[in-house]
Design an enzyme around this catalytic site. Structure first.
Site, PDB file in Angstrom:
ATOM      1  CD  GLU A 312      -2.778  -1.001   2.545  1.00  0.00           C
ATOM      2  OE1 GLU A 312      -2.615  -0.044   3.338  1.00  0.00           O
ATOM      3  OE2 GLU A 312      -3.529  -2.007   2.917  1.00  0.00           O
ATOM      4  N   GLY A 313       2.078   1.132   0.097  1.00  0.00           N
ATOM      5  CA  GLY A 313       2.936   2.282   0.053  1.00  0.00           C
ATOM      6  C   GLY A 313       3.416   2.740   1.650  1.00  0.00           C
TER       7      GLY A 313
END
Length: 344
Positions: A312-313
């Site tokens: 997801e970062g």
């Protein structure tokens, strides 16, 4: 697309930046990695006084043909679309961390196997309803791969034009650790078995099955170029990150690299343009088995090692304040001269 990525080779600027760092009121090297980051960002921005503007993270979502069968992924493919809705509803970890650190978050449908209605906050860059199953054929056509690269680049250009100069990337896609493992094996020449980890699953049985299936996939395809590897093994979200990274480097943005899957996209980008590494700061060491080997292959040491493997970062968002601290000390900390402190 062709990308014009320049190596960071201004030796006079490098000397001046190092002198500025060394003359802060501290022993030489006492701020460790923060000093290295300050030097690197200054070189990227071509200035002795760099600033971070409008930090951004883009999460690309896409589905994978192999995931429909459920052999390599314990979660059903529908989770990809469900998590996109979760991002848009501010319910995911990446939302929490971006809100905490005032990071602009963009969610992109790169190729989810779901028809989203026009939803505020979702960028529609869908190539198809997921890739094809690389157990039988290449994940995408050459034309699709080129289109994905261009769309990733266009998204980053729009973010740059809005004022951002530092960016990171995240991903969502059930089955994408399998694609990343295959890309890792191709670009690093490490055996597939050493590239495959748990992904979203747990336990040796899932890993053993993934290793067996992916080894057969790797042996099935004869791949001769980076773009062909990306088209054969990649996901739409992974290839879109590759294009996004290449454009970010061309625009002289600082790129903060997340974990296993994003680093797989970077391996492809580096194979196409080796100079891209100059623009990359590595956020963290993912707890996914292959990521440490990727970092060793690239000769990079990440900022954090928190046992994270969410994607997801999230690693980028958690690491960003460290990068901000490096720029703050460079611009705001007194020098020996300005503070009237005797130097060694």
């Amino acid at each position: 697309m062709e990308f014009n990525i320049q190596p960071l080779s201004n030796e006079d600027l490098k000397t001046n930046l190092q002198s500025k760092i060394d003359n802060k009121t501290k022993p030489v090297g006492a701020l460790g990695t923060l000093e290295q980051i300050a030097l690197q960002v200054g070189m990227i921005q071509n200035t002795e006084s760099p600033i971070l503007k409008e930090p951004a993270i883009v999460v690309f979502a896409g589905d994978h043909g192999i995931a429909k069968q459920g052999e390599v992924n314990p979660y059903p493919q529908e989770v990809t679309a469900q998590m996109v809705y979760n991002f848009l509803n501010q319910g995911a970890a990446i939302n929490v961390f971006c809100n905490q650190h005032q990071i602009q978050l963009t969610i992109v449908d790169a190729g989810v196997n779901h028809d989203f209605e026009s939803i505020p906050g979702l960028v529609d860059a869908k190539i198809a309803h997921g890739t094809r199953n690389y157990q039988h054929e290449a994940a995408m056509t050459a034309d699709q791969c080129s289109t994905v690269i261009r769309k990733g680049a266009d998204i980053v250009k729009a973010i740059f034009d809005s004022g951002s100069n530092i960016i990171g990337f995240g991903e969502m896609g059930i089955g994408n650790t399998s694609a990343a493992s295959l890309l890792m094996a191709y670009f690093t020449k490490i055996p597939v078995a050493e590239c495959v980890g748990n992904g979203t699953g747990n336990g040796s049985e899932i890993v053993d099955t993934k290793q067996r299936i992916l080894n057969k996939v790797f042996e099935k395809h004869s791949v001769t170029s980076p773009m062909e590897a990306l088209a054969t093994f990649g996901g739409f979200e992974i290839a879109m990150i590759t294009g996004a990274m290449l454009k970010a480097a061309e625009l002289k943005m600082t790129i903060v690299v997340d974990g296993f899957i994003v680093t797989a996209a970077l391996l492809a980008a580096r194979a196409l343009h080796p100079e891209i590494i100059d623009y990359c700061i590595f956020a963290h060491n993912s707890n996914e088995q292959g990521h440490q080997k990727m970092l060793e292959f690239l000769g990079q040491k990440p900022l954090l090692n928190l046992g994270m493997r969410l994607g997801e970062g999230t690693g980028v968002a958690v690491a960003y304040p460290i990068i901000a601290s490096s720029i703050a000390f460079l611009n705001s900390m007194a020098s020996f001269e300005s503070a009237g402190v005797s130097n060694a």
